[in-house]
Motif scaffolding. Structure first.
Motif, mmCIF file in Angstrom:
data_model
loop_
_atom_site.group_PDB
_atom_site.id
_atom_site.type_symbol
_atom_site.label_atom_id
_atom_site.label_comp_id
_atom_site.label_asym_id
_atom_site.label_seq_id
_atom_site.Cartn_x
_atom_site.Cartn_y
_atom_site.Cartn_z
ATOM 1 N N TRP A 167 -5.925 -0.091 -13.805
ATOM 2 C CA TRP A 167 -4.653 -0.535 -13.198
ATOM 3 C C TRP A 167 -4.339 -0.624 -15.000
ATOM 4 O O TRP A 167 -2.593 -1.346 -15.523
ATOM 5 N N GLU A 168 -4.946 -0.533 -16.197
ATOM 6 C CA GLU A 168 -4.659 -0.195 -17.683
ATOM 7 C C GLU A 168 -3.890 1.689 -17.848
ATOM 8 O O GLU A 168 -3.007 0.730 -18.739
ATOM 9 N N THR A 169 -3.593 2.525 -17.461
ATOM 10 C CA THR A 169 -3.336 2.872 -17.007
ATOM 11 C C THR A 169 -1.782 3.806 -16.578
ATOM 12 O O THR A 169 -2.117 3.568 -15.210
ATOM 13 N N PRO A 170 -0.547 4.031 -16.765
ATOM 14 C CA PRO A 170 -0.316 4.149 -15.557
ATOM 15 C C PRO A 170 -0.589 4.887 -14.490
ATOM 16 O O PRO A 170 -0.051 5.022 -12.702
ATOM 17 N N SER A 171 -1.284 5.837 -13.883
ATOM 18 C CA SER A 171 -1.513 6.638 -12.961
ATOM 19 C C SER A 171 -2.623 5.997 -12.469
ATOM 20 O O SER A 171 -2.739 6.117 -10.905
ATOM 21 N N GLY A 172 -3.691 4.510 -12.666
ATOM 22 C CA GLY A 172 -4.276 4.397 -12.034
ATOM 23 C C GLY A 172 -3.907 2.404 -11.647
ATOM 24 O O GLY A 172 -3.729 2.354 -10.333
ATOM 25 N N LEU A 173 -2.864 2.555 -12.028
ATOM 26 C CA LEU A 173 -1.862 1.509 -11.868
ATOM 27 C C LEU A 173 -1.179 2.033 -10.596
ATOM 28 O O LEU A 173 -0.720 1.506 -9.641
ATOM 29 N N ALA A 174 -0.320 3.527 -10.464
ATOM 30 C CA ALA A 174 0.063 4.209 -9.093
ATOM 31 C C ALA A 174 -0.938 4.118 -8.445
ATOM 32 O O ALA A 174 -0.237 3.687 -7.184
ATOM 33 N N LYS A 175 -2.244 4.548 -8.353
ATOM 34 C CA LYS A 175 -3.491 4.610 -7.202
ATOM 35 C C LYS A 175 -3.209 3.336 -7.096
ATOM 36 O O LYS A 175 -2.873 3.143 -5.839
ATOM 37 N N CYS A 176 -3.445 2.170 -7.443
ATOM 38 C CA CYS A 176 -3.806 1.214 -6.401
ATOM 39 C C CYS A 176 -2.958 0.247 -6.348
ATOM 40 O O CYS A 176 -2.411 0.130 -4.870
ATOM 41 N N ILE A 177 -0.878 0.965 -6.595
ATOM 42 C CA ILE A 177 -0.087 0.648 -5.394
ATOM 43 C C ILE A 177 -0.056 1.199 -4.315
ATOM 44 O O ILE A 177 0.665 0.466 -3.158
ATOM 45 N N ILE A 178 -0.113 2.702 -4.868
ATOM 46 C CA ILE A 178 0.809 3.284 -3.526
ATOM 47 C C ILE A 178 -0.630 3.537 -2.660
ATOM 48 O O ILE A 178 -0.408 3.848 -0.929
ATOM 49 N N ALA A 179 -2.628 3.641 -2.537
ATOM 50 C CA ALA A 179 -3.124 3.184 -1.683
ATOM 51 C C ALA A 179 -3.148 2.009 -0.894
ATOM 52 O O ALA A 179 -3.356 1.948 0.578
ATOM 53 N N GLY A 180 -2.498 0.597 -1.451
ATOM 54 C CA GLY A 180 -2.738 -0.261 -1.335
ATOM 55 C C GLY A 180 -0.944 -0.730 -0.078
ATOM 56 O O GLY A 180 -1.415 -1.150 1.230
ATOM 57 N N LEU A 181 -0.398 0.297 -0.546
ATOM 58 C CA LEU A 181 0.883 0.499 0.202
ATOM 59 C C LEU A 181 0.224 1.455 1.532
ATOM 60 O O LEU A 181 1.140 1.244 2.691
ATOM 61 N N ALA A 182 0.021 2.986 1.397
ATOM 62 C CA ALA A 182 -0.687 3.077 2.305
ATOM 63 C C ALA A 182 -1.905 2.647 3.245
ATOM 64 O O ALA A 182 -1.368 2.390 4.580
ATOM 65 N N GLY A 183 -2.345 1.670 3.081
ATOM 66 C CA GLY A 183 -3.032 0.782 3.679
ATOM 67 C C GLY A 183 -2.010 0.035 4.526
ATOM 68 O O GLY A 183 -1.856 -0.040 5.889
ATOM 69 N N ILE A 184 -1.121 -0.537 4.002
ATOM 70 C CA ILE A 184 -0.096 -1.105 4.947
ATOM 71 C C ILE A 184 1.016 -1.119 5.520
ATOM 72 O O ILE A 184 0.660 -0.807 7.638
ATOM 73 N N ILE A 185 0.588 0.493 5.587
ATOM 74 C CA ILE A 185 1.565 1.316 6.862
ATOM 75 C C ILE A 185 0.554 1.461 7.965
ATOM 76 O O ILE A 185 1.134 1.361 8.518
ATOM 77 N N ILE A 186 -0.816 1.937 7.524
ATOM 78 C CA ILE A 186 -1.402 2.284 8.259
ATOM 79 C C ILE A 186 -1.977 1.376 9.351
ATOM 80 O O ILE A 186 -1.780 1.723 10.742
ATOM 81 N N PHE A 187 -2.505 0.303 8.888
ATOM 82 C CA PHE A 187 -2.522 -0.815 9.943
ATOM 83 C C PHE A 187 -1.371 -0.822 10.084
ATOM 84 O O PHE A 187 -1.900 -2.073 11.637
ATOM 85 N N THR A 188 -0.914 -1.827 9.561
ATOM 86 C CA THR A 188 0.287 -1.582 10.501
ATOM 87 C C THR A 188 0.889 -1.580 11.775
ATOM 88 O O THR A 188 1.036 -2.123 12.780
ATOM 89 N N ALA A 189 0.740 -0.208 11.800
ATOM 90 C CA ALA A 189 1.853 1.214 12.827
ATOM 91 C C ALA A 189 -0.041 1.205 13.940
ATOM 92 O O ALA A 189 0.252 1.121 15.140
ATOM 93 N N ALA A 190 -0.668 0.991 13.311
ATOM 94 C CA ALA A 190 -2.095 1.089 14.486
ATOM 95 C C ALA A 190 -2.122 -0.207 15.308
ATOM 96 O O ALA A 190 -2.464 -0.600 16.385
ATOM 97 N N GLY A 191 -1.944 -1.598 13.982
ATOM 98 C CA GLY A 191 -1.459 -2.690 15.345
ATOM 99 C C GLY A 191 0.065 -2.612 15.914
ATOM 100 O O GLY A 191 -0.888 -3.422 16.833
ATOM 101 N N ILE A 192 0.512 -2.908 15.524
ATOM 102 C CA ILE A 192 1.756 -2.561 16.957
ATOM 103 C C ILE A 192 1.285 -1.581 17.777
ATOM 104 O O ILE A 192 1.521 -2.077 18.777
ATOM 105 N N ALA A 193 1.100 -0.413 17.474
ATOM 106 C CA ALA A 193 0.844 0.154 18.942
ATOM 107 C C ALA A 193 -0.296 0.229 19.682
ATOM 108 O O ALA A 193 -0.847 0.012 20.873
ATOM 109 N N GLY A 194 -1.688 -0.879 18.914
ATOM 110 C CA GLY A 194 -3.155 -0.930 19.528
ATOM 111 C C GLY A 194 -2.279 -2.327 20.319
ATOM 112 O O GLY A 194 -2.864 -2.235 21.866
#
Length: 259
Positions: free
Chosen positions: A225-252
């Motif tokens: 997270w001390e580099t722009p690309s690493g920080l972007a990875k943390c944010i993107i991976a987290g947001l992707a997880g939120i979207i995936i798990f929310t969609a799975a939760g609502i559908a299930g």
């Protein structure tokens, strides 16, 4: 949905679960710093009674934030099947999507409240009990926590999803561990042989926090997270997880038969 969120926050504020979890986590951080203080007093030239060492412990163990999310969700909502809360809410006509999104929102608010208590206790006790200012280590730790809030939120959403789909809390824990730890770990080892799996595994929070974070007593930090690309990875991976798990939760949850 707003009324449901308010009612849940009122229920939680007048219960004891969130206070127990917050007190336990704050107590553990205080205890860790207190143990270092005691060893410093009892052992000549004890090298680890420093703010830096204390902060480095969390920097190297940030996946613990995901476990805190699981514990918080289980404490707040773990008995709703047993108490018949889910069945009553559905029978009263509350839409399932409102219920699910409301639960996730309430849990994230509670996690934020818990964090605002635990971090000051952690840092404050370190400065009161230990040596050296350790400004750099505190700064790196705080940036690491902030960068991984999206992934922690995704962990909480996954826990809510599993609680809505499974009746027993032990099953929730098993499935949560399989998804958050088991799949990333298996992907890491498979990725040693298969390139495409390696690229995917590098974007899994458990993996990049294990293998792309290094903190040592010399003051050298190699944290993604001390580099722009690493920080972007943390944010993107987290947001992707939120979207995936929310969609799975609502559908299930829409298909789940509440008994």
């Amino acid at each position: 949905m707003l009324n449901y969120i308010k009612s849940e926050l009122y229920r939680i504020a007048h219960g004891r679960e969130i206070y127990l979890v917050t007190a336990a986590l704050a107590g553990l951080t205080l205890l860790m710093n207190l143990v270092l203080f005691i060893f410093d007093r009892a052992t000549p030239d004890f090298p680890y009674a420093t703010v830096q060492f204390s902060m480095n412990t969390l920097i190297s163990s940030l996946p613990a934030m995901f476990l805190v999310s699981l514990v918080m969700v289980n404490f707040l909502f773990g008995e709703e099947y047993r108490n018949g809360t889910l069945k009553n809410l559905v029978s009263f006509g509350i839409p399932r999507i409102v219920f699910f999104v409301g639960k996730c929102t309430v849990c994230l608010i509670c996690l934020a409240a818990c964090l605002t208590v635990v971090l000051p206790v952690y840092i404050g006790s370190a400065y009161l009990l230990l040596h050296e200012p350790g400004f750099l280590s505190v700064s790196v730790m705080l940036r690491g926590v902030a960068a991984n809030i999206p992934a922690s939120a995704a962990s909480a959403v996954l826990a809510v999803t599993l609680l809505c789909l499974l009746k027993k809390e032990i099953n929730v824990v098993i499935w949560w561990m399989a998804i958050m730890w088991g799949i990333p770990t298996a992907s890491f080892f498979i990725g040693l042989k298969v390139d495409i799996v390696e690229k995917i595994s590098e974007w899994m929070p458990w993996n990049y926090l294990q293998y792309e974070v290094a903190a040592n007593m010399s003051g050298v930090y190699k944290c993604l997270w001390e580099t722009p690309s690493g920080l972007a990875k943390c944010i993107i991976a987290g947001l992707a997880g939120i979207i995936i798990f929310t969609a799975a939760g609502i559908a299930g949850f829409r298909k789940k038969e509440i008994q």
